[in-house]
Design a protein around this motif. Sequence first.
Motif, PDB file in Angstrom:
ATOM      1  N   GLN A  47       5.680 -14.344  -5.216  1.00 34.65           N
ATOM      2  CA  GLN A  47       5.073 -15.104  -6.312  1.00 34.65           C
ATOM      3  C   GLN A  47       6.051 -15.367  -7.446  1.00 34.65           C
ATOM      4  O   GLN A  47       5.670 -15.903  -8.477  1.00 34.65           O
ATOM      5  CB  GLN A  47       3.861 -14.321  -6.848  1.00 34.65           C
ATOM      6  CG  GLN A  47       2.762 -14.165  -5.808  1.00 34.65           C
ATOM      7  CD  GLN A  47       1.740 -13.110  -6.208  1.00 34.65           C
ATOM      8  OE1 GLN A  47       2.075 -12.125  -6.855  1.00 34.65           O
ATOM      9  NE2 GLN A  47       0.497 -13.323  -5.830  1.00 34.65           N
ATOM     10  N   THR A  95       4.186 -10.046  -6.794  1.00 33.92           N
ATOM     11  CA  THR A  95       5.056  -9.681  -5.677  1.00 33.92           C
ATOM     12  C   THR A  95       6.234 -10.648  -5.634  1.00 33.92           C
ATOM     13  O   THR A  95       6.176 -11.719  -6.254  1.00 33.92           O
ATOM     14  CB  THR A  95       4.299  -9.735  -4.338  1.00 33.92           C
ATOM     15  OG1 THR A  95       3.939 -11.097  -4.075  1.00 33.92           O
ATOM     16  CG2 THR A  95       3.048  -8.870  -4.385  1.00 33.92           C
ATOM     17  N   SER A 138      11.436 -10.046   0.315  1.00 34.20           N
ATOM     18  CA  SER A 138       9.992  -9.825   0.370  1.00 34.20           C
ATOM     19  C   SER A 138       9.573  -8.439  -0.087  1.00 34.20           C
ATOM     20  O   SER A 138       8.417  -8.232  -0.458  1.00 34.20           O
ATOM     21  CB  SER A 138       9.488 -10.056   1.801  1.00 34.20           C
ATOM     22  OG  SER A 138      10.229  -9.267   2.714  1.00 34.20           O
ATOM     23  N   ASP A 139      10.495  -7.463  -0.080  1.00 37.92           N
ATOM     24  CA  ASP A 139      10.116  -6.087  -0.394  1.00 37.92           C
ATOM     25  C   ASP A 139      10.426  -5.669  -1.823  1.00 37.92           C
ATOM     26  O   ASP A 139       9.763  -4.788  -2.357  1.00 37.92           O
ATOM     27  CB  ASP A 139      10.802  -5.134   0.581  1.00 37.92           C
ATOM     28  CG  ASP A 139      10.282  -5.310   1.990  1.00 37.92           C
ATOM     29  OD1 ASP A 139       9.255  -4.703   2.314  1.00 37.92           O
ATOM     30  OD2 ASP A 139      10.884  -6.087   2.753  1.00 37.92           O
ATOM     31  N   LYS A 165      -0.971  -0.585  -9.652  1.00 39.68           N
ATOM     32  CA  LYS A 165      -0.632  -1.577  -8.629  1.00 39.68           C
ATOM     33  C   LYS A 165       0.163  -2.726  -9.253  1.00 39.68           C
ATOM     34  O   LYS A 165      -0.071  -3.086 -10.403  1.00 39.68           O
ATOM     35  CB  LYS A 165      -1.906  -2.117  -7.975  1.00 39.68           C
ATOM     36  CG  LYS A 165      -2.695  -1.050  -7.206  1.00 39.68           C
ATOM     37  CD  LYS A 165      -3.911  -1.657  -6.527  1.00 39.68           C
ATOM     38  CE  LYS A 165      -4.672  -0.600  -5.740  1.00 39.68           C
ATOM     39  NZ  LYS A 165      -5.855  -1.160  -5.040  1.00 39.68           N
ATOM     40  N   PRO A 166       1.083  -3.317  -8.485  1.00 44.53           N
ATOM     41  CA  PRO A 166       1.878  -4.438  -9.019  1.00 44.53           C
ATOM     42  C   PRO A 166       1.022  -5.680  -9.211  1.00 44.53           C
ATOM     43  O   PRO A 166       0.117  -5.952  -8.424  1.00 44.53           O
ATOM     44  CB  PRO A 166       2.951  -4.666  -7.942  1.00 44.53           C
ATOM     45  CG  PRO A 166       2.354  -4.102  -6.686  1.00 44.53           C
ATOM     46  CD  PRO A 166       1.477  -2.965  -7.108  1.00 44.53           C
ATOM     47  N   GLN A 167       1.306  -6.429 -10.279  1.00 41.30           N
ATOM     48  CA  GLN A 167       0.538  -7.649 -10.520  1.00 41.30           C
ATOM     49  C   GLN A 167       1.246  -8.888  -9.977  1.00 41.30           C
ATOM     50  O   GLN A 167       0.651  -9.955  -9.886  1.00 41.30           O
ATOM     51  CB  GLN A 167       0.256  -7.824 -12.013  1.00 41.30           C
ATOM     52  CG  GLN A 167       1.483  -7.759 -12.913  1.00 41.30           C
ATOM     53  CD  GLN A 167       1.126  -7.982 -14.368  1.00 41.30           C
ATOM     54  OE1 GLN A 167       0.292  -8.827 -14.685  1.00 41.30           O
ATOM     55  NE2 GLN A 167       1.729  -7.231 -15.258  1.00 41.30           N
ATOM     56  N   ALA A 222       7.817  -5.583  -6.902  1.00 42.03           N
ATOM     57  CA  ALA A 222       7.708  -5.137  -5.507  1.00 42.03           C
ATOM     58  C   ALA A 222       6.254  -4.834  -5.185  1.00 42.03           C
ATOM     59  O   ALA A 222       5.480  -4.441  -6.058  1.00 42.03           O
ATOM     60  CB  ALA A 222       8.549  -3.870  -5.280  1.00 42.03           C
ATOM     61  N   PRO A 223       5.886  -5.013  -3.926  1.00 42.82           N
ATOM     62  CA  PRO A 223       4.550  -4.563  -3.506  1.00 42.82           C
ATOM     63  C   PRO A 223       4.519  -3.042  -3.445  1.00 42.82           C
ATOM     64  O   PRO A 223       5.545  -2.368  -3.615  1.00 42.82           O
ATOM     65  CB  PRO A 223       4.398  -5.180  -2.108  1.00 42.82           C
ATOM     66  CG  PRO A 223       5.801  -5.349  -1.619  1.00 42.82           C
ATOM     67  CD  PRO A 223       6.640  -5.636  -2.836  1.00 42.82           C
ATOM     68  N   GLU A 224       3.357  -2.501  -3.219  1.00 42.78           N
ATOM     69  CA  GLU A 224       3.256  -1.050  -3.127  1.00 42.78           C
ATOM     70  C   GLU A 224       4.072  -0.540  -1.940  1.00 42.78           C
ATOM     71  O   GLU A 224       4.192  -1.199  -0.902  1.00 42.78           O
ATOM     72  CB  GLU A 224       1.785  -0.644  -2.951  1.00 42.78           C
ATOM     73  CG  GLU A 224       0.932  -0.915  -4.179  1.00 42.78           C
ATOM     74  CD  GLU A 224      -0.498  -0.420  -4.000  1.00 42.78           C
ATOM     75  OE1 GLU A 224      -0.742   0.771  -4.254  1.00 42.78           O
ATOM     76  OE2 GLU A 224      -1.331  -1.236  -3.577  1.00 42.78           O
ATOM     77  N   HIS A 225       4.642   0.632  -2.080  1.00 41.83           N
ATOM     78  CA  HIS A 225       5.398   1.245  -0.999  1.00 41.83           C
ATOM     79  C   HIS A 225       5.072   2.734  -0.939  1.00 41.83           C
ATOM     80  O   HIS A 225       4.567   3.310  -1.897  1.00 41.83           O
ATOM     81  CB  HIS A 225       6.906   1.044  -1.192  1.00 41.83           C
ATOM     82  CG  HIS A 225       7.493   1.899  -2.294  1.00 41.83           C
ATOM     83  ND1 HIS A 225       7.286   1.637  -3.628  1.00 41.83           N
ATOM     84  CD2 HIS A 225       8.261   3.016  -2.239  1.00 41.83           C
ATOM     85  CE1 HIS A 225       7.902   2.546  -4.361  1.00 41.83           C
ATOM     86  NE2 HIS A 225       8.500   3.394  -3.551  1.00 41.83           N
ATOM     87  N   ARG A 258      13.110   1.935  -2.211  1.00 38.18           N
ATOM     88  CA  ARG A 258      12.349   0.842  -1.610  1.00 38.18           C
ATOM     89  C   ARG A 258      12.881   0.415  -0.254  1.00 38.18           C
ATOM     90  O   ARG A 258      12.366  -0.520   0.346  1.00 38.18           O
ATOM     91  CB  ARG A 258      12.283  -0.329  -2.595  1.00 38.18           C
ATOM     92  CG  ARG A 258      11.256  -0.031  -3.679  1.00 38.18           C
ATOM     93  CD  ARG A 258      11.273  -0.967  -4.838  1.00 38.18           C
ATOM     94  NE  ARG A 258      10.190  -0.600  -5.739  1.00 38.18           N
ATOM     95  CZ  ARG A 258      10.263   0.389  -6.634  1.00 38.18           C
ATOM     96  NH1 ARG A 258      11.372   1.097  -6.751  1.00 38.18           N
ATOM     97  NH2 ARG A 258       9.229   0.686  -7.396  1.00 38.18           N
TER      98      ARG A 258
END
Length: 993
Positions: free
Chosen positions: A722, A719, A428-429, A715-717, A123-126, A172
């Motif tokens: 990807q 998403t 996407s999240d 941070k996520p490497q 997941a991206p940052e939230h 999330r």
Amino acid sequence: MTDILLEIHAEVLNGMTASPRHFVKSAELAAEDDFPGADITEETFRLRLAEDAGRGGALTALWARALTAWDFAENPRWASGTRPRTDQRRAAAYDRLQFSDDLRKILDAAVPVSRMAGTTVIAPEHVPWYTTERAAARSFYWKAYEGKLRAKGWSEEAIASLDAASHAVVERLADPEQDAARQAKGLVVGYVQSGKTANFTGVTAKAIDAGYRLVIVLGGTLNLLRAQTQRRLDMELIGQENILRGADPGDVDSLVGIDYVGDDADWPDFVQHGGRPSTLNAFDIERLTTRDNDYKSLARGIRALEIEKREHALPLYDPVNLHHAAARVLVVKKNKSVLKKLVQDLKQIHGILGELPALIIDDESDQASVNTIDPRKWEKDSVERTAINGLISQLLGLLPRAQYVGYTATPFANVFVDPGDSEDIFPSDFLISLPRPHGYMGVQDFHDLDSSLAPSERTVANSQQEAHVRGIWDSADDRLQEAMDSFLLTGALKLFRADHGVPEGPFRHHTMLVHQSVRMDDHAALALRINTMWHEAGYASSEGHARLGALWAADFAQVSGARARDLPNPVSYEELRPYVSRARQLIAKGGNPVVVVNGDSDRYFEQMDLDFDRTPNVWKILVGGTKLSRGFTVEGLTITYYRRTTKQADTLMQMGRWFGFRPGYRDLVRLYIGREEPMTKTSSADLYEAFEAICRDEELFRQQLAQYAELIDGKPQVTPAQVPPLVAQHLPWIRPSARNKMFNAELVEVRSPGKPIEPAAYPQSAAALRRNTERWSSVLKLLPQHPARFGVPGDGTGGAGRSFAALTARIGHAELLSVLSSLEWEREGHFQPHLRYLAQLDGRLATVDDWLLIAPQLSQGAAEASLLGSVPLTLVRRSRQDGKSSFGRIASVEHQVVAKHLIEVAADGGATAAMGAVVGPNTGVALVYPVVEGKADQDVLAAISRGVADPAKVVMAFTLVPPKSAINSTRQLVRFQAKDSRHADSAIVDAHL
């Protein structure tokens, strides 16, 4: 009699939900008011735990609940720097509790630290909002659900795992109290038949506790499946009081139109809240669907969707309104007409929809929900959608605060959705992979994946295949009678165990599944054949018993003796014989042991009396096709007879109805499955091989998700956008999903410190093979005449006492990179993501000084030949996969085990000598194999003339294991770049990259 110690401990632990604290001080305060003078010393605690040992005492159970919850907590402030489910986390809890070493040892013995894998989150940052404290403050329905699971016999470990996994989903989602409207879309990936419903029930409980006031569950494509989901939510979450809505259960007249009461034997087991939740400082749940009725439109539906606000001047999402409003829950069929009714009603409600926090849960989200219209056929600047996909998009458009969470065991179709389509369901999240549950039987329990044991050494004790799989090799002997005999025997063994102390619950249903064709005419003919065979089997005759006795002795007695010694088993067939007669009667009840399951209508399923929830006992042989392949849970499934194939991995995987939980009888499970002899194998006949291939695809996908889920500097490497390049394909004739469901991005670089790199798509033309061999010639000339011996570590992977000989040499990193950079491949760019990584090991990313070359020599008698002036080398025979340019595995398991062991030792500060070459922390290992393509030994001999191999007939294959130090401080493992979404045909990334 009051258990004072238990009451004090319960009160104290209830106050430590968020974090552990000094226990004795807390206990003194708790005892001061209600139990003055109570003995709360640590010595008394230890004595009580000793009394509880082995008896499952209440005090031990209380501490199991608390310790397990702390073990599973994600990033708690009180234990920063510790990982969940580790000894360090447990020690941090003990430190906070101020417990002595002796008490710690006793508690560790009573409640061992769970080693269960955690939830994987991509997941991206939230922005964190669903904190542990906020979750604990509002947990009315979660606590009810948690209590129900505990009453069902769930272990504290399983409940804590579900708690953590459902928390990972809810945190999330968008904060339901926030001013700005935001939608989140995610995907939760479980295992086939592994309890995904339990997770989304937990998510629903926590989401409505947090403030979500409309929950729409898309529950299957048949009424039967929808009703199963509805009943599960009603029974385990919504509860009796919300179902009754104030009606008196003792007044027949007041129960008109209320389901379950009076016609469901399990009604007493439905959750009870102790009163209407709205009278208990909580809020009610209003069901807009029932067990027997899907969503209804017109006035009733509209009124039910209207939500009253406590303070009209404030928006609904304001806490003053939100936490006093009733939640609405709908379980709707994934059906065009039903969803259209819901969409039409929502369109008639004005104003409140923009303020309404809603949650859409899509069960089996890769079925019907994904848009399968070819984008190349869309009109310019217009997206065309399939019916269900379009209606889901409309729901999301009408509910700006709606969150979409898909659930599936086969995620490929979902991750291939175009991320650029903001109105679609691409996750996407977040993308969350659930851990494999304890007690679950999956593909790994039916296949010997990468076993180093020779087939001749495999037994029912050390081989999953030998224990559970019975191949159908010859159509002339289809083993159907044997499968039916096994079904009868396993039924008898279940009855035997129930009579000897094993709880009968798991044995309520006993089924066999026969899945051979999708044609209904075939089903009817097969059912008739099975029914005839059953009545002609002579199960009551001496000949029949002799046949069953021989099968029991040759198969079930041996497997159960090796794998179920803790369960009661008969010592002879004569002891089992009375239970065979009882099982035969149960299976043949009604005169026919067979039920055909292939109807296209809901009415068909309703007539079959195959509702496993409401039918007391189903002991039948089920014959069917696609209706048995997804969603329809076959309870008590013990014997599977499977001969149908498909060319899509997700479809094939969903047919694995034999996966699931088999408490008390996993040793009895048998899979009869279509096989084909290696020398006659076609592209799609070996179903067992197909399941192993898709198992590798999915496990590789899960492993990479877990690998890339690790945060780098917080941070996520990776998403979700990807993720598609991580999808692999091990067999050419099985796609991950349908072609029109696939989208991709381009994998630019793969970094593999300490991990094997084994390319497979080598050239096929003789000229290219010759050129590649010539490029390796300078390296091959480094190899000496005399081999070294390598011992295979006895770690359970390779097998203790094994060894092999190999020629070894050293080569500088620049020299090896020069060779690798010049090689040709069957597909352009095949090796490029790895080559980009290796090229940076010259000091830019990290430093690799040199490589230890290992050219294994096979057993005595293997063909050897010189290659362009080299010393004699062992030539290895390998075959390319049918219809594909790539080989399967080239390096043997033993060779890879040794290579990785050398790297591990060096990384731990040691150094391993091999032929005078020291493998240090900056040395990699390269396994080199001269391969001759073919299916017979004579193919190898044909490539040799007078001791010299023809370089145009040799594939110079290799496996590289870079040192663990070959990574920089970022620990980044992959890099991506965007690829045009119109190029859908290139979605698959080869498994051997």
